[in-house]
Design a protein around this motif. Structure first.
Motif, PDB file in Angstrom:
ATOM      1  N   PRO A  53     -10.016 156.210 -72.555  1.00  0.00           N
ATOM      2  CA  PRO A  53     -10.761 156.906 -73.592  1.00  0.00           C
ATOM      3  C   PRO A  53     -11.765 157.857 -72.991  1.00  0.00           C
ATOM      4  N   ALA A  54     -12.172 158.855 -73.753  1.00  0.00           N
ATOM      5  CA  ALA A  54     -13.113 159.864 -73.272  1.00  0.00           C
ATOM      6  C   ALA A  54     -14.474 159.275 -73.000  1.00  0.00           C
ATOM      7  N   ALA A  55     -14.861 158.217 -73.732  1.00  0.00           N
ATOM      8  CA  ALA A  55     -16.193 157.638 -73.548  1.00  0.00           C
ATOM      9  C   ALA A  55     -16.283 156.823 -72.273  1.00  0.00           C
ATOM     10  N   ALA A  56     -15.154 156.446 -71.727  1.00  0.00           N
ATOM     11  CA  ALA A  56     -15.179 155.644 -70.504  1.00  0.00           C
ATOM     12  C   ALA A  56     -14.086 156.122 -69.583  1.00  0.00           C
ATOM     13  N   LEU A  57     -14.369 157.257 -68.922  1.00  0.00           N
ATOM     14  CA  LEU A  57     -13.360 157.887 -68.071  1.00  0.00           C
ATOM     15  C   LEU A  57     -13.202 157.154 -66.750  1.00  0.00           C
ATOM     16  N   ALA A  58     -14.103 156.265 -66.390  1.00  0.00           N
ATOM     17  CA  ALA A  58     -14.035 155.654 -65.077  1.00  0.00           C
ATOM     18  C   ALA A  58     -14.368 154.177 -65.160  1.00  0.00           C
ATOM     19  N   ASN A  59     -13.851 153.468 -64.168  1.00  0.00           N
ATOM     20  CA  ASN A  59     -14.157 152.059 -64.011  1.00  0.00           C
ATOM     21  C   ASN A  59     -15.063 151.927 -62.806  1.00  0.00           C
ATOM     22  N   CYS A  60     -16.330 151.625 -63.036  1.00  0.00           N
ATOM     23  CA  CYS A  60     -17.330 151.627 -61.965  1.00  0.00           C
ATOM     24  C   CYS A  60     -17.376 150.262 -61.297  1.00  0.00           C
ATOM     25  N   PRO A  61     -17.242 150.187 -59.965  1.00  0.00           N
ATOM     26  CA  PRO A  61     -17.353 148.908 -59.260  1.00  0.00           C
ATOM     27  C   PRO A  61     -18.725 148.276 -59.480  1.00  0.00           C
ATOM     28  N   SER A  62     -18.796 146.989 -59.337  1.00  0.00           N
ATOM     29  CA  SER A  62     -20.040 146.275 -59.623  1.00  0.00           C
ATOM     30  C   SER A  62     -21.181 146.665 -58.688  1.00  0.00           C
ATOM     31  N   SER A  63     -20.851 147.076 -57.467  1.00  0.00           N
ATOM     32  CA  SER A  63     -21.890 147.433 -56.495  1.00  0.00           C
ATOM     33  C   SER A  63     -22.305 148.902 -56.580  1.00  0.00           C
ATOM     34  N   CYS A  64     -21.783 149.614 -57.538  1.00  0.00           N
ATOM     35  CA  CYS A  64     -22.043 151.052 -57.656  1.00  0.00           C
ATOM     36  C   CYS A  64     -22.795 151.373 -58.938  1.00  0.00           C
ATOM     37  N   GLN A  65     -23.413 152.534 -58.934  1.00  0.00           N
ATOM     38  CA  GLN A  65     -24.052 153.093 -60.114  1.00  0.00           C
ATOM     39  C   GLN A  65     -23.328 154.396 -60.438  1.00  0.00           C
ATOM     40  N   CYS A  66     -22.722 154.444 -61.612  1.00  0.00           N
ATOM     41  CA  CYS A  66     -21.906 155.600 -61.990  1.00  0.00           C
ATOM     42  C   CYS A  66     -22.526 156.314 -63.186  1.00  0.00           C
ATOM     43  N   ASP A  67     -22.616 157.600 -63.074  1.00  0.00           N
ATOM     44  CA  ASP A  67     -23.152 158.413 -64.164  1.00  0.00           C
ATOM     45  C   ASP A  67     -22.115 159.486 -64.491  1.00  0.00           C
ATOM     46  N   ASP A  68     -21.434 159.323 -65.626  1.00  0.00           N
ATOM     47  CA  ASP A  68     -20.401 160.277 -66.008  1.00  0.00           C
ATOM     48  C   ASP A  68     -20.976 161.560 -66.587  1.00  0.00           C
ATOM     49  N   ASP A  69     -22.268 161.569 -66.870  1.00  0.00           N
ATOM     50  CA  ASP A  69     -22.895 162.796 -67.370  1.00  0.00           C
ATOM     51  C   ASP A  69     -23.221 163.745 -66.220  1.00  0.00           C
ATOM     52  N   THR A  70     -23.806 163.189 -65.171  1.00  0.00           N
ATOM     53  CA  THR A  70     -24.132 164.019 -64.001  1.00  0.00           C
ATOM     54  C   THR A  70     -23.017 164.022 -62.972  1.00  0.00           C
ATOM     55  N   LEU A  71     -22.001 163.189 -63.188  1.00  0.00           N
ATOM     56  CA  LEU A  71     -20.853 163.095 -62.281  1.00  0.00           C
ATOM     57  C   LEU A  71     -21.293 162.679 -60.882  1.00  0.00           C
ATOM     58  N   VAL A  72     -22.159 161.646 -60.852  1.00  0.00           N
ATOM     59  CA  VAL A  72     -22.693 161.119 -59.598  1.00  0.00           C
ATOM     60  C   VAL A  72     -22.407 159.626 -59.523  1.00  0.00           C
ATOM     61  N   VAL A  73     -21.937 159.176 -58.351  1.00  0.00           N
ATOM     62  CA  VAL A  73     -21.707 157.757 -58.101  1.00  0.00           C
ATOM     63  C   VAL A  73     -22.413 157.380 -56.810  1.00  0.00           C
ATOM     64  N   LYS A  74     -23.227 156.295 -56.879  1.00  0.00           N
ATOM     65  CA  LYS A  74     -23.919 155.784 -55.705  1.00  0.00           C
ATOM     66  C   LYS A  74     -23.589 154.313 -55.540  1.00  0.00           C
ATOM     67  N   CYS A  75     -23.038 153.987 -54.388  1.00  0.00           N
ATOM     68  CA  CYS A  75     -22.706 152.606 -54.080  1.00  0.00           C
ATOM     69  C   CYS A  75     -23.581 152.153 -52.917  1.00  0.00           C
ATOM     70  N   GLY A  76     -24.508 151.254 -53.196  1.00  0.00           N
ATOM     71  CA  GLY A  76     -25.419 150.787 -52.159  1.00  0.00           C
ATOM     72  C   GLY A  76     -24.766 149.796 -51.245  1.00  0.00           C
ATOM     73  N   GLU A  77     -25.596 149.018 -50.570  1.00  0.00           N
ATOM     74  CA  GLU A  77     -25.069 148.026 -49.645  1.00  0.00           C
ATOM     75  C   GLU A  77     -24.166 147.053 -50.390  1.00  0.00           C
ATOM     76  N   GLY A  78     -23.011 146.859 -49.864  1.00  0.00           N
ATOM     77  CA  GLY A  78     -22.046 145.996 -50.531  1.00  0.00           C
ATOM     78  C   GLY A  78     -20.922 145.602 -49.618  1.00  0.00           C
ATOM     79  N   THR A  79     -19.839 145.247 -50.189  1.00  0.00           N
ATOM     80  CA  THR A  79     -18.693 144.742 -49.419  1.00  0.00           C
ATOM     81  C   THR A  79     -17.463 145.624 -49.581  1.00  0.00           C
ATOM     82  N   LEU A  80     -17.642 146.875 -49.999  1.00  0.00           N
ATOM     83  CA  LEU A  80     -16.491 147.759 -50.152  1.00  0.00           C
ATOM     84  C   LEU A  80     -15.862 148.027 -48.794  1.00  0.00           C
ATOM     85  N   ASP A  81     -14.560 147.844 -48.695  1.00  0.00           N
ATOM     86  CA  ASP A  81     -13.864 148.145 -47.448  1.00  0.00           C
ATOM     87  C   ASP A  81     -12.863 149.285 -47.602  1.00  0.00           C
TER      88      ASP A  81
END
Length: 571
Positions: A53-81
């Protein structure tokens, strides 16, 4: 048993043919695989955009902060490999720091709209060829503090719009020919804190717009050859510190006409040749701190007529001599801190630097002697930092203290006596105004130990007069009086004969006048005139009483110079 030659040739040809076919199939399979991956990615992306759906274009990982308005994703310290593939495909800024990503796989192709990508502080080891071929809009790429050991001219294919590339803190050992040739718009390249010991002469080919280059904290043993710098005519900032150069050869930077900042901190320099800085006429900032220089390289620095800021601390020179910074007429800030062998700053050390505003001579543990005229002729000096040295006293005439906006003499073994009264008065007057000066703690005498200088009265400092102007007036009066008395004494001594003759002549004339009145009636006119010609021959003989015709008792005189005596009977 040997096979015939024709049979051997046939077998070799068959083997070559088989190898060629295998290679062709491998290339075909690779291309097919790449095409399949690309096709699958496009299909997945299309399906994702259609289904989501248009209201939820992305699935944001739990360790990340996703902003679909500014099109910015920040993933801090985590376990992403691995890079997530479920983010917004129109993403423009992606920051995944301090994770465990070891490679960049094909998932990056999902984000063709990226402008900014930060994968720093991960565990990247290799960068496959054409890793970024779909990031044609990417402007900044940060891969610093990973474990990347090699890059080639195929690593950054597709990054035609890139302006900033950060590879700091990796394991790079060499730079091959044309490594950055595909990035003609790059302006900042950070290769610091690697293990680079070899640079191909054409490694930086094509970097015509490069403005800032970091090559500090590597294992270079010589300054890169001038031919290497010819590929970057617009370079403005160059960082070469923390290497092992030992010396800088002549004309090392001759082609860097536009360089404004040069950092050679901790480069292992023992000396700098006289013409090493030729060509750097536009240099504004130079850092030569933390080297092994035994003397200030006056001749080399003399070419930097436009230099405004110089850092020269933590070197091995012992003296800052007269004219040490000759030629640097525009120098405004000078820092010489932590020079453990510096003992003396001599008169005229900065006499060529009349625009100097900020002087920092702190943390030089052996610095005891700053001569009285060492800082003379600096009308613009406003900030002086002399803390953490070994200064015991300072002359009042060192600099125009009244114009100071910053003065720090803290942590010096100052002897608080009458010679420091001027500093005490300065601290009191300045700290009562808008300018605040750091107070001085006394080391001695013992009753004043560890107490601020400003709190002591002039009498406590051993001064008999409380006002320095009064003291100056007394000194002037004493000097003038002494000079006057000395002059009079010399004048009297020189004219002593004339004065003696004048005094004798005056007394003789008085006696003569008195006798003339006595003998006025006893001498003829002729004899009187004779006596007048020889006034100094008049002498009185023992008198014999006689009686004049007028009845007065008279006393005869001794004859003048051969004139006859007058018998009493003739009178």
């Amino acid at each position: 048993m040997k096979l015939p030659t024709t049979k051997m040739s046939t077998q070799e040809n068959q083997m070559k043919t088989t190898t060629a076919v295998a290679r062709t199939r491998q290339k075909h399979d690779t291309r097919l695989q790449n095409f399949s991956q690309f096709t699958i990615s496009i299909c997945l992306m299309t399906l994702y955009m259609l289904v989501t759906p248009a209201a939820a274009l992305a699935n944001c990982p739990s360790s990340c902060q996703c902003d679909d308005d500014t099109l910015v994703v920040k993933c801090g310290e985590g376990t992403l490999d691995v890079l997530p593939i479920t983010l917004n495909p129109f993403l423009q800024r992606l920051v995944i720091q301090s994770n465990k990503i070891k490679t960049i796989d094909s998932s990056l192709q999902f984000y063709a709209e990226l402008l900014f990508l930060d994968l720093s502080y991960n565990e990247l080891v290799t960068l496959p060829m054409r890793t970024f071929q779909f990031q044609r809009k990417l402007q900044e790429l940060h891969l610093n503090h990973n474990k990347i050991g090699q890059i080639s001219n195929m690593t950054f294919v597709g990054l035609g719009a890139l302006t900033v590339l950060n590879l700091r803190g990796n394991l790079l050992a060499e730079l091959e020919q044309g490594t950055f040739a595909k990035m003609s718009k790059i302006e900042e390249l950070n290769l610091g804190q690697n293990r680079i010991n070899r640079i191909d002469p054409r490694a930086f080919e094509g970097l015509l717009n490069l403005r800032t280059l970091y090559l500090d904290d590597n294992t270079l043993t010589t300054v890169p050859a001038p031919t290497i710098f010819q590929a970057m005519p617009n370079l403005a900032e160059l960082y070469l510190g923390t290497n092992s150069f030992t010396t800088i050869p002549g004309k090392a930077f001759i082609d860097l006409k536009g360089l404004t900042r040069l950092d050679l901190r901790g480069a292992g320099l023992h000396n700098i040749s006289a013409d090493a800085m030729k060509g750097l006429e536009n240099l504004r900032y130079l850092d030569l701190a933390d080297n092994r220089l035994e003397v200030i390289p006056t001749n080399a620095l003399g070419h930097l007529e436009r230099l405004e800021e110089l850092l020269l601390g933590q070197n091995d020179f012992e003296i800052i001599g007269s004219g040490a910074f000759a030629g640097m007429k525009q120098l405004r800030k000078l820092e010489i801190t932590g020079a453990q062998r510096l003992r003396s700053v001599q008169n005229g050390a900065f006499n060529a630097n009349t625009n100097l505003e900020h002087l920092n001579l702190s943390s030089n543990k052996m610095l005891q002697d700053v001569q009285e005229h060492a800082l003379s002729g600096l009308p613009h000096l406003r900030h002086v930092i002399l803390k953490e040295n070994d200064l015991r006293t300072l002359a009042e005439g060192l600099i125009p203290w009244s114009g100071m906006q910053t003065l720090d003499l803290s942590d010096n073994p100052i002897i608080c006596d009458c010679q420091m009264l001027w500093l005490r008065n300065l601290l009191v007057s300045k700290n009562s105004s808008s300018d605040k000066l750091v107070d001085v703690m006394c080391l001695s005498p013992e009753p004043m130990r560890k107490e601020p200088l400003s709190q002591f009265s002039p009498a406590m400092l051993g001064c008999s007069h409380t006002d320095t102007s009064h003291q100056a007036l007394i000194v002037v009066v004493v000097v003038v009086t002494t000079a006057t008395i000395t002059g009079l004494a010399l004048l009297i001594y020189g004219c002593r004969r004339r004065i003696r003759e004048s005094l004798k002549g005056g007394w003789g004339n008085s006696a003569l006048g008195r006798k003339e009145r006595e003998y006025h009636k006893t001498c003829s006119d002729e004899e009187y005139m004779t006596r007048q010609q020889h006034p100094c021959s008049l002498s009185i003989q023992p008198t014999v009483p006689y009686t004049s015709s007028s009845g007065y008792n008279m006393h005869p005189t001794q004859p003048y110079m051969g004139s006859r005596s007058i018998p009493v009977t003739e009178l």
